[in-house]
Enzyme design. Structure first.
Site, PDB file in Angstrom:
ATOM      1  N   LYS A   1     -12.208  -3.344  18.601  1.00  0.00           N
ATOM      2  CA  LYS A   1     -11.062  -3.550  18.496  1.00  0.00           C
ATOM      3  C   LYS A   1     -10.059  -2.998  20.178  1.00  0.00           C
ATOM      4  O   LYS A   1      -9.612  -3.235  20.515  1.00  0.00           O
ATOM      5  CB  LYS A   1      -9.557  -2.708  17.388  1.00  0.00           C
ATOM      6  CG  LYS A   1      -9.997  -3.406  15.925  1.00  0.00           C
ATOM      7  CD  LYS A   1      -9.157  -2.791  15.175  1.00  0.00           C
ATOM      8  CE  LYS A   1      -9.185  -3.486  13.860  1.00  0.00           C
ATOM      9  NZ  LYS A   1      -8.105  -3.413  12.155  1.00  0.00           N
TER      10      LYS A   1
ATOM     11  N   PHE B   1      -5.414   3.317  14.052  1.00  0.00           N
ATOM     12  CA  PHE B   1      -5.704   4.662  13.272  1.00  0.00           C
ATOM     13  C   PHE B   1      -7.368   4.238  12.040  1.00  0.00           C
ATOM     14  O   PHE B   1      -6.885   3.020  12.122  1.00  0.00           O
ATOM     15  CB  PHE B   1      -5.085   4.780  12.031  1.00  0.00           C
ATOM     16  CG  PHE B   1      -3.590   6.019  12.647  1.00  0.00           C
ATOM     17  CD1 PHE B   1      -3.017   5.656  14.081  1.00  0.00           C
ATOM     18  CD2 PHE B   1      -3.571   7.097  12.666  1.00  0.00           C
ATOM     19  CE1 PHE B   1      -2.520   6.430  14.378  1.00  0.00           C
ATOM     20  CE2 PHE B   1      -2.663   7.608  13.172  1.00  0.00           C
ATOM     21  CZ  PHE B   1      -1.909   7.416  14.431  1.00  0.00           C
TER      22      PHE B   1
ATOM     23  N   ASP C   1      -4.707  -6.352   4.798  1.00  0.00           N
ATOM     24  CA  ASP C   1      -5.840  -7.462   5.637  1.00  0.00           C
ATOM     25  C   ASP C   1      -5.674  -8.938   4.321  1.00  0.00           C
ATOM     26  O   ASP C   1      -6.465  -9.724   5.295  1.00  0.00           O
ATOM     27  CB  ASP C   1      -6.958  -6.774   5.523  1.00  0.00           C
ATOM     28  CG  ASP C   1      -7.353  -5.574   5.974  1.00  0.00           C
ATOM     29  OD1 ASP C   1      -6.758  -5.705   7.419  1.00  0.00           O
ATOM     30  OD2 ASP C   1      -7.417  -4.633   5.755  1.00  0.00           O
TER      31      ASP C   1
ATOM     32  N   LYS D   1     -14.560   0.155  14.346  1.00  0.00           N
ATOM     33  CA  LYS D   1     -13.122  -0.409  14.419  1.00  0.00           C
ATOM     34  C   LYS D   1     -12.641  -0.113  16.263  1.00  0.00           C
ATOM     35  O   LYS D   1     -12.234  -0.561  17.287  1.00  0.00           O
ATOM     36  CB  LYS D   1     -11.916   0.289  13.756  1.00  0.00           C
ATOM     37  CG  LYS D   1     -12.499   0.407  11.984  1.00  0.00           C
ATOM     38  CD  LYS D   1     -11.113   0.395  11.602  1.00  0.00           C
ATOM     39  CE  LYS D   1     -11.831  -0.041  10.191  1.00  0.00           C
ATOM     40  NZ  LYS D   1     -10.995   0.757   9.108  1.00  0.00           N
TER      41      LYS D   1
ATOM     42  N   LYS E   1      10.881 -16.366  -9.238  1.00  0.00           N
ATOM     43  CA  LYS E   1      10.311 -15.710  -9.481  1.00  0.00           C
ATOM     44  C   LYS E   1       9.602 -16.001 -10.613  1.00  0.00           C
ATOM     45  O   LYS E   1       9.366 -17.374 -11.512  1.00  0.00           O
ATOM     46  CB  LYS E   1      10.908 -14.477 -10.573  1.00  0.00           C
ATOM     47  CG  LYS E   1      10.713 -13.771 -10.884  1.00  0.00           C
ATOM     48  CD  LYS E   1      11.592 -12.210 -12.185  1.00  0.00           C
ATOM     49  CE  LYS E   1      10.600 -11.908 -12.663  1.00  0.00           C
ATOM     50  NZ  LYS E   1      11.986 -11.596 -14.147  1.00  0.00           N
TER      51      LYS E   1
ATOM     52  N   ASN F   1       0.794  -0.970   0.087  1.00  0.00           N
ATOM     53  CA  ASN F   1      -0.314   0.340  -0.735  1.00  0.00           C
ATOM     54  C   ASN F   1       0.857   1.306   0.204  1.00  0.00           C
ATOM     55  O   ASN F   1       1.884   1.342   0.016  1.00  0.00           O
ATOM     56  CB  ASN F   1      -1.267  -0.134   0.638  1.00  0.00           C
ATOM     57  CG  ASN F   1      -0.328   0.355   3.131  1.00  0.00           C
ATOM     58  OD1 ASN F   1       0.794   1.053   2.450  1.00  0.00           O
ATOM     59  ND2 ASN F   1      -0.233  -1.127   3.358  1.00  0.00           N
TER      60      ASN F   1
HETATM   61  O1  PMT Z   1       2.676   6.364   6.675  1.00  0.00           O
HETATM   62  P1  PMT Z   1       1.531   7.881   5.765  1.00  0.00           P
HETATM   63  O2  PMT Z   1       2.022   7.993   4.450  1.00  0.00           O
HETATM   64  O3  PMT Z   1       2.699   8.889   6.604  1.00  0.00           O
HETATM   65  O4  PMT Z   1      -0.077   7.571   5.964  1.00  0.00           O
HETATM   66  C1  PMT Z   1      -0.551   7.430   7.085  1.00  0.00           C
HETATM   67  C2  PMT Z   1      -1.556   5.992   7.473  1.00  0.00           C
HETATM   68  C3  PMT Z   1      -2.716   6.873   6.422  1.00  0.00           C
HETATM   69  C4  PMT Z   1      -1.128   4.911   7.114  1.00  0.00           C
HETATM   70  C5  PMT Z   1      -1.916   6.372   8.888  1.00  0.00           C
HETATM   71  O5  PMT Z   1      -2.162   7.719   9.664  1.00  0.00           O
HETATM   72  C6  PMT Z   1      -3.321   5.288   8.979  1.00  0.00           C
HETATM   73  O6  PMT Z   1      -5.013   5.842   8.328  1.00  0.00           O
HETATM   74  N1  PMT Z   1      -3.077   4.254   9.353  1.00  0.00           N
HETATM   75  C7  PMT Z   1      -3.865   3.014   9.540  1.00  0.00           C
HETATM   76  C8  PMT Z   1      -4.374   2.587   8.462  1.00  0.00           C
HETATM   77  C9  PMT Z   1      -5.220   1.328   7.968  1.00  0.00           C
HETATM   78  O7  PMT Z   1      -4.952   0.318   7.717  1.00  0.00           O
HETATM   79  O8  PMT Z   1      -6.244   1.443   8.735  1.00  0.00           O
HETATM   80  P2  PMT Z   1      -7.281   0.295   8.484  1.00  0.00           P
HETATM   81  O9  PMT Z   1      -8.421   1.003   9.028  1.00  0.00           O
HETATM   82  O10 PMT Z   1      -7.083  -0.596   8.162  1.00  0.00           O
HETATM   83  O11 PMT Z   1      -6.987  -0.407  10.370  1.00  0.00           O
HETATM   84  C10 PMT Z   1      -7.163  -0.470  11.118  1.00  0.00           C
HETATM   85  C11 PMT Z   1      -6.517  -0.662  12.406  1.00  0.00           C
HETATM   86  O12 PMT Z   1      -5.740  -2.035  12.597  1.00  0.00           O
HETATM   87  C12 PMT Z   1      -5.013   0.654  12.077  1.00  0.00           C
HETATM   88  O13 PMT Z   1      -4.992   0.788  13.229  1.00  0.00           O
HETATM   89  C13 PMT Z   1      -3.750  -0.995  11.104  1.00  0.00           C
HETATM   90  O14 PMT Z   1      -2.363  -0.657  12.348  1.00  0.00           O
HETATM   91  C14 PMT Z   1      -5.092  -1.910  12.495  1.00  0.00           C
HETATM   92  N2  PMT Z   1      -4.715  -3.465  11.723  1.00  0.00           N
HETATM   93  C15 PMT Z   1      -5.374  -3.193  10.372  1.00  0.00           C
HETATM   94  C16 PMT Z   1      -5.239  -4.225   9.994  1.00  0.00           C
HETATM   95  C17 PMT Z   1      -4.841  -5.586  10.330  1.00  0.00           C
HETATM   96  N3  PMT Z   1      -4.328  -7.010   9.540  1.00  0.00           N
HETATM   97  N4  PMT Z   1      -3.763  -5.367  11.595  1.00  0.00           N
HETATM   98  C18 PMT Z   1      -4.053  -4.414  12.130  1.00  0.00           C
HETATM   99  O15 PMT Z   1      -3.403  -3.985  13.426  1.00  0.00           O
END
Ligand code: PMT
Length: 404
Positions: free
Chosen positions: A341, A323, A279, A337, A289, A210
């Site tokens: 969580k 986040f 995810d 979320k 490869k 990503n």
């Molecule tokens: O790195 P930058 O370019 O500065 O950008 C910052 C950002 C946009 C990445 C950051 O601000 C941000 O939003 N990070 C979370 C992105 C995300 O994956 O969000 P989500 O809604 O998919 O996940 C929710 C939360 O669960 C997040 O805290 C994530 O870290 C966590 N998660 C998600 C999936 C997973 N398999 N395990 C997790 O722990």
């Protein structure tokens, strides 16, 4: 706590606001600090060394060599004794030189030679300030850990109305105070931070990933460290340098991030999950490869562990901050979320907005709390967003409880 006096180097660069630095220097001397002033050549067109020498009772540094003085190499000497270097006003020219490591006068050489914190108070014409090059330089310096006092809006010396006026002396003094006598709210705390995106291998050269740059997580790491925390930073592949002094664990895949985070979870007081974790990962990762063949390739995907969900399930006394990167229904999705969580705070970013989310230097976020409270922040540099997030953490009931 009594505030001890410090050694402060004040650099003055060329600009009409140079006269305002007299008030700044005078206030610092009255507060009991030892102040050494450096004037650039163009600053001397606006203000005389004698003014500062009279106020500080110290030699004022210009670019001339002073063979009669005992400082053998003045910029090294000044840099070493400084508790803080302030440049007010900081011109676009000096900001550019500092960004690129130039050392062509005693001020820029002192900046390179010092290990002390650096505070810049820019002042210039609005177009020069907004110029993409200047903004790029300011962002780079913020990432490198320089402190700033933003210029103010108003009528500029050139007659134009806009942002570029040197910040009020009171604001610069306030910033100096915060740097010299930092708020160590996180002293004794271990803060575990994730940053960047994970990469899920398809074969040795291809991956699912990503656009996360790591900037948000790195800004949090820098800020937590400034507040006295032990910082453990687990980050996906990124092009930016981790802050000095943090415990840095680069990882590649979501499984590696999971393993590292779990390793440190039990000793962490606060976890800030800014990483964009994949995810899904391919069901098969080819060891060689993968050669292209005629027809389509169907890639099966399987779920990765939801790290934050698992932390929430096994929470003891940790404060968990997540986040939410959303393209629609920002607050509803963020709240879902937060609850699912078991978080103490979630930072919701609408990544469709320009200046927010992935890879941008700034972000636009809303802090969402379990009691339904929401705090929408304006567009801010990620360093400032990080400071606001950590301030919000200190207001959480669990943080206050553990402080008692
Ligand atoms: O790195 P930058 O370019 O500065 O950008 C910052 C950002 C946009 C990445 C950051 O601000 C941000 O939003 N990070 C979370 C992105 C995300 O994956 O969000 P989500 O809604 O998919 O996940 C929710 C939360 O669960 C997040 O805290 C994530 O870290 C966590 N998660 C998600 C999936 C997973 N398999 N395990 C997790 O722990």
């Amino acid at each position: 706590m009594e505030k001890s006096s410090k050694t402060i180097i004040v650099g003055v660069t060329g600009g009409i606001a140079a006269y305002k630095s007299v008030e700044l220097v005078s206030s610092l001397v009255k507060l009991g600090h030892e102040v050494h002033v450096i004037l650039t050549k163009s600053a001397q067109d606006f203000i005389t060394p004698l003014t500062f020498q009279t106020i500080t009772k110290q030699h004022v540094w210009l670019d001339q060599l002073n063979l009669d003085r005992e400082e053998y190499v003045p910029h090294v000497d000044l840099g070493a004794k400084a508790d803080l270097v302030v440049i007010a006003p900081a011109s676009a020219n000096t900001i550019a030189k500092i960004t690129w490591g130039l050392a062509d006068n005693i001020l820029t050489s002192t900046i390179l030679a010092t290990k002390a914190p650096i505070l810049l108070a820019p002042a210039m014409n609005v177009n020069m300030y907004q110029n993409t090059v200047t903004q790029g330089n300011l962002n780079r310096l913020k990432e490198l850990g320089c402190y700033f006092v933003e210029p103010e809006e108003g009528i500029l010396a050139c007659g134009v109305v806009g942002k570029g006026r040197l910040a009020a002396t009171s604001k610069i003094l306030e910033a100096i105070d915060r740097i010299l006598y930092p708020n160590l709210d996180f002293l004794g705390k271990t803060v575990l931070i994730t940053a960047g995106g994970t990469q899920e291998a398809i074969d040795p050269v291809r991956y699912i990933g990503n656009r996360s740059s790591g900037k948000m997580g790195f800004a949090l790491a820098r800020e937590a460290q400034r507040k006295g925390a032990r910082v453990i930073l687990v980050a996906g592949p990124t092009h930016i340098e981790p802050p000095l002094g943090v415990e840095y664990f680069p990882i590649v895949s979501s499984q590696e991030m999971y393993d590292k985070v779990l390793e440190f979870y039990s000793i962490s007081d606060i976890v800030l999950m800014a990483a964009a974790v994949a995810d899904y990962k391919p069901t098969i990762s080819f060891t060689k490869k993968h050669k292209k063949e005629s027809g389509n390739l169907v890639l099966g995907l399987q779920r990765t562990p939801d790290i934050l969900f698992e932390l929430g399930q096994n929470k003891k006394e940790q404060i968990l901050v997540g986040f939410a990167a959303e393209t629609e229904d920002l607050l509803a999705n963020a709240e879902a979320k937060l609850n699912k969580k078991n978080l103490d705070l979630i930072v919701a970013n609408d990544i469709t907005k320009p200046g927010a989310g992935f890879n941008s230097d700034t972000n636009i976020v809303t802090l969402v709390f379990p009691n339904g409270k929401k705090v929408a922040l304006p567009q801010l540099h990620k360093a400032d967003i990080a400071a606001k997030i950590l301030d919000a953490v200190t207001e959480l009931p669990l943080f206050k409880l553990k402080k008692q």
